[in-house]
Design a protein around this motif. Sequence first.
Motif, PDB file in Angstrom:
ATOM      1  N   GLU A 144     -19.299  -5.921  40.376  1.00 12.61           N
ATOM      2  CA  GLU A 144     -19.040  -7.330  40.684  1.00 12.61           C
ATOM      3  C   GLU A 144     -19.591  -7.620  42.071  1.00 12.61           C
ATOM      4  O   GLU A 144     -19.689  -6.721  42.921  1.00 12.61           O
ATOM      5  N   ALA A 145     -19.917  -8.917  42.311  1.00 14.23           N
ATOM      6  CA  ALA A 145     -20.618  -9.297  43.545  1.00 14.23           C
ATOM      7  C   ALA A 145     -19.913  -8.829  44.822  1.00 14.23           C
ATOM      8  O   ALA A 145     -20.570  -8.267  45.716  1.00 14.23           O
ATOM      9  N   PRO A 146     -18.593  -9.016  44.965  1.00 12.91           N
ATOM     10  CA  PRO A 146     -17.961  -8.573  46.224  1.00 12.91           C
ATOM     11  C   PRO A 146     -18.097  -7.057  46.438  1.00 12.91           C
ATOM     12  O   PRO A 146     -18.338  -6.604  47.560  1.00 12.91           O
ATOM     13  N   ASP A 147     -17.988  -6.299  45.368  1.00 14.08           N
ATOM     14  CA  ASP A 147     -18.134  -4.837  45.482  1.00 14.08           C
ATOM     15  C   ASP A 147     -19.547  -4.488  45.940  1.00 14.08           C
ATOM     16  O   ASP A 147     -19.757  -3.667  46.836  1.00 14.08           O
ATOM     17  N   GLU A 148     -20.505  -5.127  45.301  1.00 16.06           N
ATOM     18  CA  GLU A 148     -21.908  -4.845  45.623  1.00 16.06           C
ATOM     19  C   GLU A 148     -22.189  -5.178  47.092  1.00 16.06           C
ATOM     20  O   GLU A 148     -22.806  -4.394  47.807  1.00 16.06           O
ATOM     21  N   SER A 149     -21.717  -6.346  47.553  1.00 17.55           N
ATOM     22  CA  SER A 149     -21.958  -6.748  48.949  1.00 17.55           C
ATOM     23  C   SER A 149     -21.308  -5.768  49.907  1.00 17.55           C
ATOM     24  O   SER A 149     -21.911  -5.386  50.921  1.00 17.55           O
ATOM     25  N   LEU A 150     -20.089  -5.374  49.583  1.00 16.62           N
ATOM     26  CA  LEU A 150     -19.379  -4.428  50.465  1.00 16.62           C
ATOM     27  C   LEU A 150     -20.165  -3.124  50.572  1.00 16.62           C
ATOM     28  O   LEU A 150     -20.370  -2.591  51.669  1.00 16.62           O
ATOM     29  N   LEU A 151     -20.647  -2.632  49.433  1.00 15.58           N
ATOM     30  CA  LEU A 151     -21.340  -1.337  49.446  1.00 15.58           C
ATOM     31  C   LEU A 151     -22.670  -1.426  50.189  1.00 15.58           C
ATOM     32  O   LEU A 151     -23.047  -0.493  50.905  1.00 15.58           O
ATOM     33  N   VAL A 152     -23.369  -2.557  50.046  1.00 20.67           N
ATOM     34  CA  VAL A 152     -24.630  -2.737  50.780  1.00 20.67           C
ATOM     35  C   VAL A 152     -24.345  -2.793  52.279  1.00 20.67           C
ATOM     36  O   VAL A 152     -25.007  -2.143  53.093  1.00 20.67           O
ATOM     37  N   TRP A 153     -23.309  -3.553  52.648  1.00 23.81           N
ATOM     38  CA  TRP A 153     -22.943  -3.689  54.066  1.00 23.81           C
ATOM     39  C   TRP A 153     -22.515  -2.334  54.638  1.00 23.81           C
ATOM     40  O   TRP A 153     -22.926  -1.954  55.731  1.00 23.81           O
ATOM     41  N   ARG A 154     -21.706  -1.619  53.892  1.00 17.89           N
ATOM     42  CA  ARG A 154     -21.247  -0.307  54.368  1.00 17.89           C
ATOM     43  C   ARG A 154     -22.431   0.634  54.576  1.00 17.89           C
ATOM     44  O   ARG A 154     -22.486   1.375  55.555  1.00 17.89           O
ATOM     45  N   GLU A 155     -23.400   0.581  53.658  1.00 13.05           N
ATOM     46  CA  GLU A 155     -24.590   1.420  53.786  1.00 13.05           C
ATOM     47  C   GLU A 155     -25.341   1.086  55.079  1.00 13.05           C
ATOM     48  O   GLU A 155     -25.798   1.976  55.792  1.00 13.05           O
TER      49      GLU A 155
END
Length: 316
Positions: free
Chosen positions: A146-157
């Motif tokens: 889901e979009a929030p998960d994807e954004s979080l993981l990209v940001w964390r990376e």
Amino acid sequence: MKLIAPNYYTKFKCIADRCKHSCCIGWVIDVDPDTLAYYHSVTGPLGERLKKGIDESGETAHFILGKGERCPFLNKSGLCDLIIGLGEDCLCQICTDHPRYRNFYSDRTEIGLGICCEAAGKLILKQQEKTTLVVLEDDGGVEELEAPDESLLVWREQLMQIVQDRSRSIEKRADVLLQAAEMTIPNRSLAEWADIYLELERLESDWTDRLEELKQTDLSKAPVLDTPEWEIAFEQLLVYFLYRQLPFALDDGEYEARAAFCVLSYRIIRDLCRVHAVLHGSVDLDDLVEISRQYSAEIEYSDENVEALLDALFEE
Ligand code: SF4
């Protein structure tokens, strides 16, 4: 669905009787219903001990801790009588899992090792190569987050890459991380930060002593701990916090504050190491492992304590 873990994960092994701070001492250990049902079926002397050693009067069954807050099945040699008598598969979920933790996303699970376990702490903080994430299990499907998960993981990376940029000092990397998160850490003295930590719920008296020392020790002559050995260890520490702590922002929306909490945690642990150097004449990575173990047990495993620190990041 994928199961993701840091690259050190599969190297973990519990050191059991050689552990100085066993997780079988001082923690309330709940027994899950399936395991409880199995324990009810055990007969003989061990079955009798199980009946006496588990409190089933409340909502959740748990082992009745004995003298020194020891699990009643932890024997004098530091080994587990349940494993000895029934094999490793007999353990309840918490004992099987610890020190592992999991974070769940829409189409992925991440697993890791908590540094409240000294064996895990040693493995993580003494690793020389950069921490990377590896796939432990994969059903072969395309990951659909889901979009929030994807954004979080990209940001964390992105934040992890900042922290792993070894061309800069770790302090510079921490500053860049804060800029990327658009956060600053309130400008308090170490004594003021120590007071904030002293207001939190605390488990070990040693932890209180450390915080008092942080409050009272003059660090002007303390080593800065910027050798390559320390810089890599602090990098691993910061990456550990980012990997474990940032996903909670998906629940509470505190993205920036949780990133700043990671930096605050690293800096407090670093300064506790510097205090140790002043008071004991030296400090090494084993001391870092021990101080990180205490910090993790006292702070990371208490939602109330983490929330209080997140609040403190917004108060001047
Ligand atoms: S704290 Fe870690 S090393 Fe110690 S007994 Fe528990 S799992 Fe094993």
